[in-house]
Design a protein around this motif. Structure first.
Motif, PDB file in Angstrom:
ATOM      1  N   UNK A 157     -16.275  -4.716  22.639  1.00 55.11           N
ATOM      2  CA  UNK A 157     -15.679  -3.402  22.219  1.00 55.11           C
ATOM      3  C   UNK A 157     -15.860  -2.387  23.743  1.00 55.11           C
ATOM      4  N   UNK A 158     -17.135  -2.587  24.213  1.00 53.92           N
ATOM      5  CA  UNK A 158     -17.056  -2.055  25.404  1.00 53.92           C
ATOM      6  C   UNK A 158     -16.226  -2.329  26.644  1.00 53.92           C
ATOM      7  N   UNK A 159     -15.974  -3.589  26.717  1.00 61.61           N
ATOM      8  CA  UNK A 159     -15.154  -4.239  27.657  1.00 61.61           C
ATOM      9  C   UNK A 159     -13.594  -3.721  27.357  1.00 61.61           C
ATOM     10  N   UNK A 160     -13.335  -3.626  25.910  1.00 61.30           N
ATOM     11  CA  UNK A 160     -11.831  -3.301  25.624  1.00 61.30           C
ATOM     12  C   UNK A 160     -11.700  -1.771  25.818  1.00 61.30           C
ATOM     13  N   UNK A 161     -12.804  -1.039  25.759  1.00 58.48           N
ATOM     14  CA  UNK A 161     -12.614   0.337  25.814  1.00 58.48           C
ATOM     15  C   UNK A 161     -12.373   0.860  27.407  1.00 58.48           C
ATOM     16  N   UNK A 199     -11.177  -1.573  29.535  1.00 58.69           N
ATOM     17  CA  UNK A 199      -9.719  -2.008  29.976  1.00 58.69           C
ATOM     18  C   UNK A 199      -8.684  -1.087  29.493  1.00 58.69           C
ATOM     19  N   UNK A 200      -8.827  -0.282  28.274  1.00 58.01           N
ATOM     20  CA  UNK A 200      -7.829   0.439  27.586  1.00 58.01           C
ATOM     21  C   UNK A 200      -7.851   1.588  28.766  1.00 58.01           C
ATOM     22  N   UNK A 201      -9.151   2.337  29.294  1.00 53.15           N
ATOM     23  CA  UNK A 201      -8.887   3.352  30.332  1.00 53.15           C
ATOM     24  C   UNK A 201      -8.328   3.084  31.324  1.00 53.15           C
ATOM     25  N   UNK A 202      -8.521   1.625  32.002  1.00 55.18           N
ATOM     26  CA  UNK A 202      -7.842   1.267  33.190  1.00 55.18           C
ATOM     27  C   UNK A 202      -6.357   1.127  32.878  1.00 55.18           C
TER      28      UNK A 202
END
Length: 68
Positions: free
Chosen positions: A31-35, A37-40
């Motif tokens: 979930x943290x990685x996804x967040x 990547x979403x910001x990026x």
């Protein structure tokens, strides 16, 4: 015999609980990685839009110069 079965059941339940806990931790990491990547992705989309606007503006300037 039933004590042996209960002991095996307890062992399996304990193993299942440990697996569930590990999966919860992995899910939180994902979930943290996804967040992140979403910001990026949002940042890159903004950069792309900015570059598109600049290129469109430059092409417009070139068209104006050619038209004159």
């Amino acid at each position: 015999m039933s004590l042996e079965l209960l002991s095996k059941l307890e062992t399996k339940i304990q193993a299942a609980l440990e697996t569930i806990e590990l999966l919860k931790m992995e899910l939180e990491e994902e979930k943290q990685k996804n967040s992140s990547l979403t910001e990026k992705n949002q940042q890159l989309s903004q950069d792309l839009n900015s570059w598109n606007e600049k290129v469109t503006g430059l092409v417009g300037l070139l068209n104006d110069e050619v038209s004159e």
